[in-house]
Design an enzyme around this catalytic site. Sequence first.
Site, PDB file in Angstrom:
ATOM      1  N   LYS A 194       0.853  -1.206   0.000  1.00  0.00           N
ATOM      2  CA  LYS A 194       0.000   0.000   0.000  1.00  0.00           C
ATOM      3  C   LYS A 194       0.883   1.249   0.000  1.00  0.00           C
ATOM      4  O   LYS A 194       1.747   1.410   0.853  1.00  0.00           O
ATOM      5  CB  LYS A 194      -0.900   0.043   1.236  1.00  0.00           C
ATOM      6  CG  LYS A 194      -1.847   1.249   1.194  1.00  0.00           C
ATOM      7  CD  LYS A 194      -2.469   1.579   2.522  1.00  0.00           C
ATOM      8  CE  LYS A 194      -1.759   2.678   3.272  1.00  0.00           C
ATOM      9  NZ  LYS A 194      -1.869   4.017   2.683  1.00  0.00           N
ATOM     10  N   GLY A 218       7.393   4.324   8.206  1.00  0.00           N
ATOM     11  CA  GLY A 218       6.521   5.464   8.495  1.00  0.00           C
ATOM     12  C   GLY A 218       6.832   6.014   9.869  1.00  0.00           C
ATOM     13  O   GLY A 218       7.947   5.866  10.371  1.00  0.00           O
ATOM     14  N   SER A 219       5.824   6.610  10.488  1.00  0.00           N
ATOM     15  CA  SER A 219       6.063   7.305  11.750  1.00  0.00           C
ATOM     16  C   SER A 219       6.167   6.329  12.917  1.00  0.00           C
ATOM     17  O   SER A 219       5.626   5.215  12.871  1.00  0.00           O
ATOM     18  CB  SER A 219       4.923   8.292  11.999  1.00  0.00           C
ATOM     19  OG  SER A 219       3.711   7.574  12.090  1.00  0.00           O
ATOM     20  N   THR A 220       6.820   6.772  13.970  1.00  0.00           N
ATOM     21  CA  THR A 220       6.953   5.952  15.180  1.00  0.00           C
ATOM     22  C   THR A 220       5.581   5.685  15.793  1.00  0.00           C
ATOM     23  O   THR A 220       5.317   4.580  16.274  1.00  0.00           O
ATOM     24  CB  THR A 220       7.901   6.663  16.169  1.00  0.00           C
ATOM     25  OG1 THR A 220       9.192   6.708  15.554  1.00  0.00           O
ATOM     26  CG2 THR A 220       8.002   5.937  17.485  1.00  0.00           C
ATOM     27  N   GLY A 226       3.997   2.969  13.871  1.00  0.00           N
ATOM     28  CA  GLY A 226       4.803   1.767  14.139  1.00  0.00           C
ATOM     29  C   GLY A 226       4.384   1.110  15.450  1.00  0.00           C
ATOM     30  O   GLY A 226       4.276  -0.121  15.535  1.00  0.00           O
ATOM     31  N   GLU A 257      10.587   0.522  10.089  1.00  0.00           N
ATOM     32  CA  GLU A 257      11.552   1.604   9.801  1.00  0.00           C
ATOM     33  C   GLU A 257      10.840   2.903  10.146  1.00  0.00           C
ATOM     34  O   GLU A 257       9.955   3.338   9.411  1.00  0.00           O
ATOM     35  CB  GLU A 257      11.941   1.601   8.315  1.00  0.00           C
ATOM     36  CG  GLU A 257      12.531   0.296   7.815  1.00  0.00           C
ATOM     37  CD  GLU A 257      13.996   0.124   8.201  1.00  0.00           C
ATOM     38  OE1 GLU A 257      14.560   1.042   8.821  1.00  0.00           O
ATOM     39  OE2 GLU A 257      14.549  -0.938   7.893  1.00  0.00           O
ATOM     40  N   CYS A 266      13.716  10.564   6.835  1.00  0.00           N
ATOM     41  CA  CYS A 266      13.749  10.007   8.194  1.00  0.00           C
ATOM     42  C   CYS A 266      15.125  10.168   8.821  1.00  0.00           C
ATOM     43  O   CYS A 266      15.251  10.354  10.018  1.00  0.00           O
ATOM     44  CB  CYS A 266      13.366   8.544   8.150  1.00  0.00           C
ATOM     45  SG  CYS A 266      14.310   7.645   6.911  1.00  0.00           S
ATOM     46  N   GLU A 303      10.880  14.958  15.989  1.00  0.00           N
ATOM     47  CA  GLU A 303      11.059  14.933  14.535  1.00  0.00           C
ATOM     48  C   GLU A 303      10.146  15.984  13.897  1.00  0.00           C
ATOM     49  O   GLU A 303       8.942  15.991  14.126  1.00  0.00           O
ATOM     50  CB  GLU A 303      10.702  13.546  13.997  1.00  0.00           C
ATOM     51  CG  GLU A 303      11.012  13.405  12.525  1.00  0.00           C
ATOM     52  CD  GLU A 303      10.623  12.042  11.964  1.00  0.00           C
ATOM     53  OE1 GLU A 303       9.535  11.541  12.317  1.00  0.00           O
ATOM     54  OE2 GLU A 303      11.395  11.490  11.170  1.00  0.00           O
TER      55      GLU A 303
HETATM   56  P1  NAP Z   1       2.730   7.545   8.672  1.00  0.00           P
HETATM   57  O1  NAP Z   1       1.680   8.522   8.936  1.00  0.00           O
HETATM   58  O2  NAP Z   1       3.142   6.622   9.762  1.00  0.00           O
HETATM   59  O3  NAP Z   1       2.268   6.707   7.394  1.00  0.00           O
HETATM   60  C1  NAP Z   1       3.049   5.699   6.813  1.00  0.00           C
HETATM   61  C2  NAP Z   1       2.132   4.739   6.070  1.00  0.00           C
HETATM   62  O4  NAP Z   1       1.307   4.052   7.006  1.00  0.00           O
HETATM   63  C3  NAP Z   1       1.187   5.406   5.098  1.00  0.00           C
HETATM   64  O5  NAP Z   1       1.002   4.574   3.985  1.00  0.00           O
HETATM   65  C4  NAP Z   1      -0.076   5.514   5.934  1.00  0.00           C
HETATM   66  O6  NAP Z   1      -1.229   5.660   5.152  1.00  0.00           O
HETATM   67  C5  NAP Z   1      -0.063   4.208   6.675  1.00  0.00           C
HETATM   68  N1  NAP Z   1      -0.842   4.170   7.911  1.00  0.00           N
HETATM   69  C6  NAP Z   1      -1.375   5.204   8.627  1.00  0.00           C
HETATM   70  N2  NAP Z   1      -2.007   4.739   9.728  1.00  0.00           N
HETATM   71  C7  NAP Z   1      -1.879   3.385   9.694  1.00  0.00           C
HETATM   72  C8  NAP Z   1      -2.317   2.334  10.566  1.00  0.00           C
HETATM   73  N3  NAP Z   1      -3.007   2.576  11.682  1.00  0.00           N
HETATM   74  N4  NAP Z   1      -2.013   1.052  10.238  1.00  0.00           N
HETATM   75  C9  NAP Z   1      -1.292   0.782   9.133  1.00  0.00           C
HETATM   76  N5  NAP Z   1      -0.855   1.731   8.275  1.00  0.00           N
HETATM   77  C10 NAP Z   1      -1.139   3.017   8.549  1.00  0.00           C
HETATM   78  O7  NAP Z   1       4.063   8.243   8.189  1.00  0.00           O
HETATM   79  P2  NAP Z   1       4.202   9.337   7.054  1.00  0.00           P
HETATM   80  O8  NAP Z   1       3.747  10.631   7.624  1.00  0.00           O
HETATM   81  O9  NAP Z   1       3.595   8.865   5.785  1.00  0.00           O
HETATM   82  O10 NAP Z   1       5.786   9.342   6.830  1.00  0.00           O
HETATM   83  C11 NAP Z   1       6.646  10.084   7.575  1.00  0.00           C
HETATM   84  C12 NAP Z   1       7.310   9.231   8.648  1.00  0.00           C
HETATM   85  O11 NAP Z   1       7.988   8.130   8.055  1.00  0.00           O
HETATM   86  C13 NAP Z   1       8.379   9.982   9.404  1.00  0.00           C
HETATM   87  O12 NAP Z   1       8.241   9.748  10.785  1.00  0.00           O
HETATM   88  C14 NAP Z   1       9.675   9.375   8.888  1.00  0.00           C
HETATM   89  O13 NAP Z   1      10.757   9.493   9.755  1.00  0.00           O
HETATM   90  C15 NAP Z   1       9.280   7.980   8.611  1.00  0.00           C
HETATM   91  N6  NAP Z   1      10.193   7.348   7.646  1.00  0.00           N
HETATM   92  C16 NAP Z   1      11.079   6.413   8.114  1.00  0.00           C
HETATM   93  C17 NAP Z   1      11.984   5.809   7.237  1.00  0.00           C
HETATM   94  C18 NAP Z   1      12.968   4.784   7.720  1.00  0.00           C
HETATM   95  O14 NAP Z   1      13.559   4.100   6.889  1.00  0.00           O
HETATM   96  N7  NAP Z   1      13.176   4.647   9.014  1.00  0.00           N
HETATM   97  C19 NAP Z   1      11.969   6.158   5.878  1.00  0.00           C
HETATM   98  C20 NAP Z   1      11.053   7.111   5.439  1.00  0.00           C
HETATM   99  C21 NAP Z   1      10.161   7.697   6.348  1.00  0.00           C
HETATM  100  P3  NAP Z   1      -1.711   7.161   4.775  1.00  0.00           P
HETATM  101  O15 NAP Z   1      -0.702   7.727   3.860  1.00  0.00           O
HETATM  102  O16 NAP Z   1      -3.001   6.958   4.106  1.00  0.00           O
HETATM  103  O17 NAP Z   1      -1.825   7.909   6.068  1.00  0.00           O
END
Ligand code: NAP
Length: 501
Positions: free
Chosen positions: A204, A256-258, A261, A278, A312, A409
Site C-alpha cells: 500500500k 513510516g512514523s513511530t 509503528g 523503519e 527520516c 522529529e
Molecule cells: P505515517 O503517517 O506513519 O504513514 C506511513 C504509512 O502508514 C502510510 O502509507 C499511511 O497511510 C499508513 N498508515 C497510517 N495509519 C496506519 C495504521 N493505523 N495502520 C497501518 N498503516 C497506517 O508516516 P508518514 O507521515 O507517511 O511518513 C513520515 C514518517 O515516516 C516519518 O516519521 C519518517 O521518519 C518515517 N520514515 C522512516 C523511514 C525509515 O527508513 N526509518 C523512511 C522514510 C520515512 P496514509 O498515507 O493513508 O496515512
Amino acid sequence: MPVAKKKNTVKKNNTLKLKFDTSWSYDPAPESKSAATINKQYDLFINGEWQKPVSKKYFNTINPATEEKLSEVADANAADVDKAVKAAKNAYEKVWKKMPAKERAKYVFRIARIIQERARELAIIETLDGGKPIKESRDFDIPTAANHFFYYAGWADKLEYAFPNRKTEPLGVAGQIIPWNFPLLMAAWKIAPAIATGNTVVLKSAETTPLTSLKLAEIIQEADLPPGVVNIITGAGSTGAAIVNHPDVNKIAFTGSTDVGKIIQRAIAGTDKKATLELGGKAANIIFEDAPIDQAVEGVINGIFFNQGHVCCAGSRLYVQESVAKEVIRKLKDRLESLIVGDPMDKNTDIGAINSKSQLDIIHKYIGIGKKEGAEMYESSCRLPGKGFFCRPTLFTNVAQSNRIAQEEIFGPVLAILTFRTEDEVIEKANNSPYGLSAGVWTDKGSKIFNMTKRMRAGVVWANTFNKFDPTSPFGGYKESGFGREGGLHGLLPYLNLQNI
Ligand code: NAP
Ligand code: MG
C-alpha cells in the site's frame, strides 16, 4: 546560463573586485510534463489486473506545488485488502515458492531494466505527485530504486552463499506499507528483497503519493510477473490497518512514523507475524574543529534540506564544536540564502514543495515552538511561490538540548544548531534522543571517527559525508527508530526462515 542580477566592477589598489548581488537568478529550466502519462483514474492492481474497488470509492491525489488535481485513485477497504491477500497467497502457494530461484531472478532483473527504460517518466511523476525537485527524483530516487531491483535479482539464486549451511525458506505473503517521502524508492526497498527470496506481496502506497507505485504496477505487468506475486493497492491509514490485521499476512514491512509503528506492533502482538519497522529519526550531525569546514557546511545543508527535510535520517540536529561555531553558522546562513526554493519541475530547484498542507502546518507549528522556546530563528529571505505548499529553509541557534525542536522529529527544512566542547559531551548529547536512525561525523581524524561510530546509538553513521545510500548497505534504526534492516545482505533476512541443515 546563470546571470548575476547586479554586477559592479570596482578597481581598488590595482586589484579588480567583483561585487555581485548575493542571489543569482537562473533562467527557468523546467522539465517537460509531456514525457509522462497520468490516467484520470486508477483502480487497484490485484492478481495481475486492474480491478475496481469493492469500496466503490476513489480519492484525489494532487500536485503539492500547484494544488492541482493530478488523478484519482481507488480507496481500498478491508474487502479489497482481502482480495489482494488471497491473490498473493494463491500466487505464493501455486507459483512463486515453487519457481526455481534462477527464474525468479530474471523477473526481478526485468523490473529493474524497465524502471531504467522508463526513468524519465517515473521521475516526472514522482516530482509532480510528491513535490520533490526533479533533479532529486531524476538523479537519486529512480536510479536507486532500479539499483535495488538489480541488487536483489543478483541474490535470488545465491541464498545458500548468503547463509552458508542453512536452509532458507520464504515466509509467505508480505504486507508492505510505505510513506510519502520516497514513494518509488520505498516500494523498491520493500518489493525487491521480498520477491527475490520467494515471497509474494501486497503493498500500500501513501495517500498523497500513490502514482509511482501505480506506474510500478504497470511495469510489473510489462515484466510479465505471474499474476498475484505483487499486488499494489491504494488507500488511507485504515487500508494499512486492514493489511496489518489480515490473518493470512505472514510478514509486515512498515516504513513510516513511530506512532503508527507502535500501533502496528500492538496489533500483531501475540500473532506469529514477523515485522520490520523503519520509523522516525532525529539525526545528529557533528562538526569537530578539525573538520574541513566548507565540506562539512555543504554536508549539513544536504543533510537537512535535501528533499525538503522529508527524510527520516535527515541531519536535523547540528552539533558544532564551540571554537568553530561562529564560522560554521555564518557559512550556513550564507548558503541558506543561495538555495533555490520553488517549482520542483525546474532543474535548478534545490528545495521543492512540502508534501501536503498538513505537513506544512506541522513544520510551521514547530517553527513557532522553536521561537517560543527562546531559540533564535534565521530563515532564507527567498520569495515563495504564491500557490502550493512551500517553506523557507530555516535554522535555529541558541537551542537547548531539552528544547522540543532538538528532541522531536519535524520532518521539514528546519535545522536546530547546538554547540559542544568535548567528544564525550557530544556523544552524550547526540545519544540523548528517543530516536537512533542515523548520524554524521565531520573530522580530519580517523581515530575520532572510529571512536564516535562505536559509541553512537544510530543505525547508520556517515563520516565526512551525509545521506548516502547504496543497495548493498543495510539501513535501519535503534530505539524508537524501529528494528530490522533493509538493504544489503541483512535485508534478505526479514523475508526468510533459516533452518540448520
Ligand atoms: P505515517 O503517517 O506513519 O504513514 C506511513 C504509512 O502508514 C502510510 O502509507 C499511511 O497511510 C499508513 N498508515 C497510517 N495509519 C496506519 C495504521 N493505523 N495502520 C497501518 N498503516 C497506517 O508516516 P508518514 O507521515 O507517511 O511518513 C513520515 C514518517 O515516516 C516519518 O516519521 C519518517 O521518519 C518515517 N520514515 C522512516 C523511514 C525509515 O527508513 N526509518 C523512511 C522514510 C520515512 P496514509 O498515507 O493513508 O496515512
Ligand atoms: Mg500527491
